[in-house]
Design a protein around this motif. Structure first.
Motif, PDB file in Angstrom:
ATOM      1  N   GLN A 185       0.824  -1.209   0.000  1.00 49.05           N
ATOM      2  CA  GLN A 185       0.000   0.000   0.000  1.00 49.05           C
ATOM      3  C   GLN A 185       0.860   1.261   0.000  1.00 49.05           C
ATOM      4  O   GLN A 185       0.536   2.238  -0.681  1.00 49.05           O
ATOM      5  CB  GLN A 185      -0.929  -0.005   1.210  1.00 49.05           C
ATOM      6  CG  GLN A 185      -2.043  -1.039   1.133  1.00 49.05           C
ATOM      7  CD  GLN A 185      -2.914  -1.037   2.377  1.00 49.05           C
ATOM      8  OE1 GLN A 185      -2.747  -0.189   3.250  1.00 49.05           O
ATOM      9  NE2 GLN A 185      -3.824  -1.988   2.458  1.00 49.05           N
ATOM     10  N   ASP A 186       1.956   1.236   0.742  1.00 49.79           N
ATOM     11  CA  ASP A 186       2.866   2.382   0.765  1.00 49.79           C
ATOM     12  C   ASP A 186       3.459   2.629  -0.623  1.00 49.79           C
ATOM     13  O   ASP A 186       3.582   3.774  -1.065  1.00 49.79           O
ATOM     14  CB  ASP A 186       3.997   2.143   1.768  1.00 49.79           C
ATOM     15  CG  ASP A 186       3.505   2.198   3.214  1.00 49.79           C
ATOM     16  OD1 ASP A 186       2.400   2.737   3.431  1.00 49.79           O
ATOM     17  OD2 ASP A 186       4.213   1.682   4.098  1.00 49.79           O
ATOM     18  N   ILE A 187       3.845   1.555  -1.308  1.00 54.83           N
ATOM     19  CA  ILE A 187       4.405   1.676  -2.659  1.00 54.83           C
ATOM     20  C   ILE A 187       3.363   2.259  -3.606  1.00 54.83           C
ATOM     21  O   ILE A 187       3.649   3.182  -4.386  1.00 54.83           O
ATOM     22  CB  ILE A 187       4.893   0.295  -3.163  1.00 54.83           C
ATOM     23  CG1 ILE A 187       6.123  -0.153  -2.363  1.00 54.83           C
ATOM     24  CG2 ILE A 187       5.217   0.348  -4.652  1.00 54.83           C
ATOM     25  CD1 ILE A 187       6.535  -1.579  -2.628  1.00 54.83           C
ATOM     26  N   GLN A 188       2.141   1.737  -3.545  1.00 56.79           N
ATOM     27  CA  GLN A 188       1.076   2.232  -4.416  1.00 56.79           C
ATOM     28  C   GLN A 188       0.807   3.713  -4.170  1.00 56.79           C
ATOM     29  O   GLN A 188       0.660   4.490  -5.121  1.00 56.79           O
ATOM     30  CB  GLN A 188      -0.188   1.408  -4.201  1.00 56.79           C
ATOM     31  CG  GLN A 188      -0.080  -0.019  -4.720  1.00 56.79           C
ATOM     32  CD  GLN A 188      -1.275  -0.873  -4.320  1.00 56.79           C
ATOM     33  OE1 GLN A 188      -1.734  -0.818  -3.187  1.00 56.79           O
ATOM     34  NE2 GLN A 188      -1.781  -1.665  -5.260  1.00 56.79           N
ATOM     35  N   GLN A 189       0.762   4.102  -2.908  1.00 52.60           N
ATOM     36  CA  GLN A 189       0.468   5.490  -2.566  1.00 52.60           C
ATOM     37  C   GLN A 189       1.577   6.421  -3.054  1.00 52.60           C
ATOM     38  O   GLN A 189       1.311   7.480  -3.635  1.00 52.60           O
ATOM     39  CB  GLN A 189       0.288   5.620  -1.056  1.00 52.60           C
ATOM     40  CG  GLN A 189      -0.045   7.038  -0.582  1.00 52.60           C
ATOM     41  CD  GLN A 189      -1.400   7.516  -1.058  1.00 52.60           C
ATOM     42  OE1 GLN A 189      -2.280   6.705  -1.354  1.00 52.60           O
ATOM     43  NE2 GLN A 189      -1.553   8.828  -1.169  1.00 52.60           N
ATOM     44  N   LYS A 190       2.824   6.026  -2.820  1.00 50.80           N
ATOM     45  CA  LYS A 190       3.955   6.869  -3.192  1.00 50.80           C
ATOM     46  C   LYS A 190       4.024   7.053  -4.709  1.00 50.80           C
ATOM     47  O   LYS A 190       4.230   8.173  -5.205  1.00 50.80           O
ATOM     48  CB  LYS A 190       5.256   6.260  -2.669  1.00 50.80           C
ATOM     49  CG  LYS A 190       6.494   7.109  -2.949  1.00 50.80           C
ATOM     50  CD  LYS A 190       7.719   6.551  -2.267  1.00 50.80           C
ATOM     51  CE  LYS A 190       7.673   6.778  -0.766  1.00 50.80           C
ATOM     52  NZ  LYS A 190       8.946   6.423  -0.117  1.00 50.80           N
ATOM     53  N   LEU A 191       3.829   5.981  -5.459  1.00 48.76           N
ATOM     54  CA  LEU A 191       3.892   6.076  -6.915  1.00 48.76           C
ATOM     55  C   LEU A 191       2.700   6.836  -7.476  1.00 48.76           C
ATOM     56  O   LEU A 191       2.842   7.624  -8.422  1.00 48.76           O
ATOM     57  CB  LEU A 191       3.968   4.676  -7.523  1.00 48.76           C
ATOM     58  CG  LEU A 191       5.247   3.876  -7.238  1.00 48.76           C
ATOM     59  CD1 LEU A 191       5.210   2.522  -7.926  1.00 48.76           C
ATOM     60  CD2 LEU A 191       6.493   4.650  -7.676  1.00 48.76           C
ATOM     61  N   PHE A 192       1.517   6.613  -6.912  1.00 49.13           N
ATOM     62  CA  PHE A 192       0.325   7.303  -7.417  1.00 49.13           C
ATOM     63  C   PHE A 192       0.461   8.812  -7.241  1.00 49.13           C
ATOM     64  O   PHE A 192       0.098   9.591  -8.131  1.00 49.13           O
ATOM     65  CB  PHE A 192      -0.926   6.799  -6.695  1.00 49.13           C
ATOM     66  CG  PHE A 192      -2.205   7.308  -7.300  1.00 49.13           C
ATOM     67  CD1 PHE A 192      -2.731   6.724  -8.444  1.00 49.13           C
ATOM     68  CD2 PHE A 192      -2.880   8.378  -6.725  1.00 49.13           C
ATOM     69  CE1 PHE A 192      -3.910   7.204  -9.010  1.00 49.13           C
ATOM     70  CE2 PHE A 192      -4.055   8.857  -7.279  1.00 49.13           C
ATOM     71  CZ  PHE A 192      -4.568   8.264  -8.426  1.00 49.13           C
ATOM     72  N   GLU A 193       0.997   9.253  -6.130  1.00 46.23           N
ATOM     73  CA  GLU A 193       1.186  10.680  -5.890  1.00 46.23           C
ATOM     74  C   GLU A 193       2.168  11.290  -6.881  1.00 46.23           C
ATOM     75  O   GLU A 193       2.127  12.495  -7.141  1.00 46.23           O
ATOM     76  CB  GLU A 193       1.671  10.918  -4.461  1.00 46.23           C
ATOM     77  CG  GLU A 193       0.607  10.655  -3.406  1.00 46.23           C
ATOM     78  CD  GLU A 193       1.153  10.762  -1.991  1.00 46.23           C
ATOM     79  OE1 GLU A 193       2.391  10.934  -1.853  1.00 46.23           O
ATOM     80  OE2 GLU A 193       0.359  10.664  -1.041  1.00 46.23           O
TER      81      GLU A 193
END
Length: 372
Positions: free
Chosen positions: A20-28
């Motif tokens: 989830q952290d990876i998804q959030q960081k990349l999406f931003e």
């Protein structure tokens, strides 16, 4: 035994949080539809990033963003129009196809509605003619604002508005009009086999159906393709729409060879071109990274032709971005100029997105590795 189960559950919970952290960081950072398969020593990351023309830039950017993650082998799965293109190993960019497990995971995890932004793309539409005796420099320039909306996996609609800025080329008026708009389907039904179908209005005042197939192993020198379709002429002026019958059939086969020298490719095409002139055309394309420059020569029943083409992203890229909306300039503006001694010869037309051969050239293993 209870301690073992607690340890396993804790590990799974930690992995879920990390994904989830990876998804959030990349999406931003502008990435979309990020899906993560995580194991003890490997991260498999699916993503799409519509700002970068060269997929290497998106993979390098993502790796910089994930520097703080535990050291694991990373495999990148870049998406194009909601479909995985291939699998690349981080740092070496070695290419391989997706296996059945990876395809099944992406099919299950793919989310068309929550994981994509609503994009507005700004790009020019430019045409020019040089050397006409009464008006040596004739140009036509429109600014286009369009968007692409994904409907189902691989299926999207593109539409927008065209705003005239200058016209010294033809009799079309200076009122805003509908930009070329089409329904587009992209798929890779089998490894190395790519398919694209478009239906709608295109550039060069054409409308109809466009079909493309390409066999392109992205770690081999040879690729082969077929482009075919049925089109007609259309014209928009003063709020009116005029269209002729769908009466122009084209069918062109080609073979392309990567020289593996200075990122050069040689492409030979033959068949019946846009204006039903039968003949052949040869292109030589040089890839610079984000810019392609090509020269071509053709000979058909309509006569001989020659010219050049360029493709490059338009500055500045992203203009505005939040969680739901992104406004950006196009990641690829393509323009071709040809000289014809009589009628147009060996001519093709743009469909509003890169053709398969031009798009897949950016994902070739040797191209990505040449920047190491």
């Amino acid at each position: 035994m209870r301690k073992i189960w607690i340890s396993i559950c804790a590990s799974l919970f930690f992995l879920g949080l990390q994904a989830q952290d990876i998804q959030q960081k990349l999406f931003e950072a502008g990435f979309e539809n990020i899906q993560v398969i995580e194991s003890a020593d490997t991260l498999k990351i699916f993503f799409e990033h519509r700002e970068f023309r060269n997929p290497l830039h998106s993979m390098r950017y993502a790796q910089l963003l994930l520097e703080e993650q535990p050291e694991k082998a990373i495999l990148w799965f870049p998406l194009y129009h909601n479909r995985p293109i291939a699998k690349y190993k981080a740092d070496t960019y070695n290419y391989s196809s997706l296996n059945l497990e990876e395809k099944a995971f992406y099919k299950e995890a793919n989310d068309l509605y929550d994981n994509y932004r609503f994009h507005f793309r700004i790009h020019p539409d430019f045409a020019a003619r040089f050397g006409y005796y009464s008006n040596p420099f004739q140009i036509k320039l429109n600014a286009i604002i369009d968007t692409r909306i994904y409907l189902t996996p691989g299926l999207s609609v593109q539409t927008g508005i065209s705003i005239p800025l200058e016209n010294r080329l033809d009799a079309q008026d200076m009122k805003p009009r509908l930009a070329p708009s089409s329904l587009h389907y992209f798929s890779q039904p089998l490894n190395h086999h790519f398919l694209a179908v478009s239906m709608g209005t295109f550039y060069y005042d054409r409308y109809g159906l466009d079909f493309q197939y390409r066999y392109a192993p992205l770690n081999k020198r040879w690729s082969f393709g077929l482009e075919s379709g049925l089109t007609g002429f259309y014209w928009m002026n003063s709020g009116s729409f005029y269209a002729e019958e769908l009466n122009s059939v084209y069918a062109v086969v080609d073979a392309e060879y990567r020289l593996n020298y200075q990122r050069l490719s040689l492409r030979l095409s033959a068949g019946q071109f846009l204006f039903e002139d039968k003949g052949a055309r040869i292109d030589i394309i040089k890839q610079f990274g984000t810019v392609d420059i090509g020269f071509f020569a053709g000979y058909t029943e309509a006569g001989s032709s020659g010219g050049f083409q360029v493709a490059f992203p338009i500055f500045p890229g992203t203009i505005y971005r939040n969680r739901k909306v992104e406004v950006r300039t196009t990641n690829e503006f393509r323009w071709e100029y040809s000289y014809n001694n009589e009628d147009p010869a060996a001519r093709k037309f743009r469909i509003g997105i890169p053709r398969l051969a031009d798009m897949l050239r950016q994902y070739h293993e040797s191209f990505l590795q040449s920047f190491q």
